[in-house]
Design an enzyme around this catalytic site. Structure first.
Site, PDB file in Angstrom:
ATOM      1  N   ASP A   1       0.649  -0.935  -0.005  1.00  0.00           N
ATOM      2  CA  ASP A   1      -0.272   0.321  -0.044  1.00  0.00           C
ATOM      3  C   ASP A   1       1.203   1.463  -0.406  1.00  0.00           C
ATOM      4  OD1 ASP A   1      -2.674   1.534   0.173  1.00  0.00           O
ATOM      5  OD2 ASP A   1      -2.856   1.202   2.620  1.00  0.00           O
TER       6      ASP A   1
ATOM      7  N   ASN B   1     -10.694  -2.534  -5.227  1.00  0.00           N
ATOM      8  CA  ASN B   1     -10.419  -1.252  -5.916  1.00  0.00           C
ATOM      9  C   ASN B   1     -10.746  -1.324  -7.496  1.00  0.00           C
ATOM     10  OD1 ASN B   1      -6.948  -2.940  -5.045  1.00  0.00           O
ATOM     11  ND2 ASN B   1      -8.412  -1.089  -3.832  1.00  0.00           N
TER      12      ASN B   1
HETATM   13  C1  IPE Z   1      -5.470  -2.492  -0.019  1.00  0.00           C
HETATM   14  O1  IPE Z   1      -4.813  -1.296  -0.180  1.00  0.00           O
HETATM   15  C2  IPE Z   1      -5.506  -3.201  -1.641  1.00  0.00           C
HETATM   16  C3  IPE Z   1      -4.534  -3.582  -2.052  1.00  0.00           C
HETATM   17  C4  IPE Z   1      -2.810  -3.284  -1.262  1.00  0.00           C
HETATM   18  C5  IPE Z   1      -4.099  -4.528  -3.061  1.00  0.00           C
HETATM   19  P1  IPE Z   1      -6.126   0.272  -0.621  1.00  0.00           P
HETATM   20  O2  IPE Z   1      -5.594   1.295  -0.471  1.00  0.00           O
HETATM   21  O3  IPE Z   1      -7.237  -0.214  -1.949  1.00  0.00           O
HETATM   22  O4  IPE Z   1      -7.357  -0.118   0.851  1.00  0.00           O
HETATM   23  P2  IPE Z   1      -7.402   0.254   1.375  1.00  0.00           P
HETATM   24  O5  IPE Z   1      -9.133   1.395   0.886  1.00  0.00           O
HETATM   25  O6  IPE Z   1      -6.692   2.151   2.180  1.00  0.00           O
HETATM   26  O7  IPE Z   1      -8.212   0.352   2.498  1.00  0.00           O
HETATM   27  C1  IPE Z   2      -1.748   0.328  -3.300  1.00  0.00           C
HETATM   28  O1  IPE Z   2      -1.786   1.718  -3.107  1.00  0.00           O
HETATM   29  C2  IPE Z   2      -1.754  -0.184  -4.482  1.00  0.00           C
HETATM   30  C3  IPE Z   2      -3.633  -0.702  -5.345  1.00  0.00           C
HETATM   31  C4  IPE Z   2      -4.597  -0.604  -4.180  1.00  0.00           C
HETATM   32  C5  IPE Z   2      -3.858  -0.984  -6.094  1.00  0.00           C
HETATM   33  P1  IPE Z   2      -2.560   2.560  -3.231  1.00  0.00           P
HETATM   34  O2  IPE Z   2      -3.162   2.733  -4.861  1.00  0.00           O
HETATM   35  O3  IPE Z   2      -4.039   2.077  -2.679  1.00  0.00           O
HETATM   36  O4  IPE Z   2      -2.109   4.720  -2.237  1.00  0.00           O
HETATM   37  P2  IPE Z   2      -2.551   5.047  -1.691  1.00  0.00           P
HETATM   38  O5  IPE Z   2      -2.845   4.484  -0.733  1.00  0.00           O
HETATM   39  O6  IPE Z   2      -3.878   5.343  -2.542  1.00  0.00           O
HETATM   40  O7  IPE Z   2      -1.527   5.694  -1.639  1.00  0.00           O
HETATM   41 MG    MG Z   3      -4.036   2.383  -0.991  1.00  0.00          MG
END
Ligand code: IPE
Ligand code: IPE
Ligand code: MG
Length: 249
Positions: free
Chosen positions: A13, A61
């Protein structure tokens, strides 16, 4: 490294925030994130980790802006194509968990090919959680077991933890020993809810694109310091250790 987990799971993340901090589009963060994936997969192979599970795209997502979803799918296809050689030479077996039928057709095809071509590899199993949500996974298990009971193939009394675990997408893979989540968020976000029952959790503020080999080593050292008690007392564990059937891995 004395304590290497048999199964390491990672919630990767912070790609978006990594990019935003640098006034760059989120996509650049995801591209950098792929670099981190390469490094970590390679390092886990050399450390002798048997199972690595990466949360790459959650069921939730799909709700992100369409251009971001499309960019992530594009990156996934590029990663699979460019990494297949390395996966093969490192004897990595690829598996996928999640509702992959929701993925675009071309990605499914590339994934199926990669899974098939690596199916005989036996050094490390790399599981990608794609379009994955643990609640959906649990509901699917309930439905399939209910159907088996309904048609008389299974008696409800026969449903135990072992049978239930085997029916999950992760069937055949041991539960994670260690979970890392980057980016400072302290939540599970619908990841492996059943499988994480006794997993050691580790949260770091580092954003995923900055998660280096050193960060991985730091996390693993912390894992080595944990005492996994599984509901027992410390004295009981000491006794087990002396008789040689205890340990952290
Ligand atoms: C969790 O990250 C899913 C992945 C890393 C693929 P998100 O960024 O989607 O999670 P939330 O929304 O902060 O809980
Ligand atoms: C994790 O990074 C990747 C996916 C969830 C696909 P994020 O895209 O959630 O990055 P933040 O949490 O918005 O910084
Ligand atoms: Mg994230």
């Amino acid at each position: 490294m004395e304590h290497i987990p048999r199964h390491l799971a990672i919630i990767m993340d912070g790609n978006g925030r990594w990019a935003q901090q640098r006034h760059l589009p989120r996509l650049v963060g995801h591209q950098k994130g792929v670099e981190a994936v390469r490094q970590v997969v390679e390092e886990c192979c050399s450390l002798g980790i048997c199972h690595l599970t990466l949360y790459a795209f959650s069921s939730e997502n799909w709700g992100r802006p369409a251009d971001e979803v499309a960019a992530l799918m594009g990156l996934l296809a590029t990663y699979l194509k460019s990494e297949l050689k390395t996966l093969l030479s490192n004897k990595v077996r690829l598996r996928v968990i999640g509702e992959s039928e929701k993925l675009p057709k071309n990605i499914r095809k590339t994934l199926d090919e990669a899974v098939e071509r690596t199916s005989q590899n036996d050094s490390m199993t790399l599981t990608l959680a794609l379009s994955y949500g643990s609640r959906a996974e649990l509901l699917n298990v309930c439905k399939s077991l209910a159907a088996r009971v309904g048609c008389g193939e299974l008696r409800s009394e026969e449903i135990d933890e072992e049978l239930f675990s085997a029916a999950l997408d992760t069937g055949g893979v041991p539960d994670p020993d260690f979970l890392i989540r980057t980016s400072g968020e302290m939540r599970i976000s619908n990841f492996l809810l059943w499988q994480l029952a006794y997993t050691e959790l580790y949260f770091t503020d580092v954003f995923w694109p900055d998660f280096s080999r050193e960060e991985l080593h730091k996390a693993l050292l912390e894992f080595g310091r944990r005492q996994r008690r599984f509901g027992l007392t410390a004295e009981q564990l000491l006794k087990q250790d002396r008789s040689g059937d205890g340990g952290n891995h």
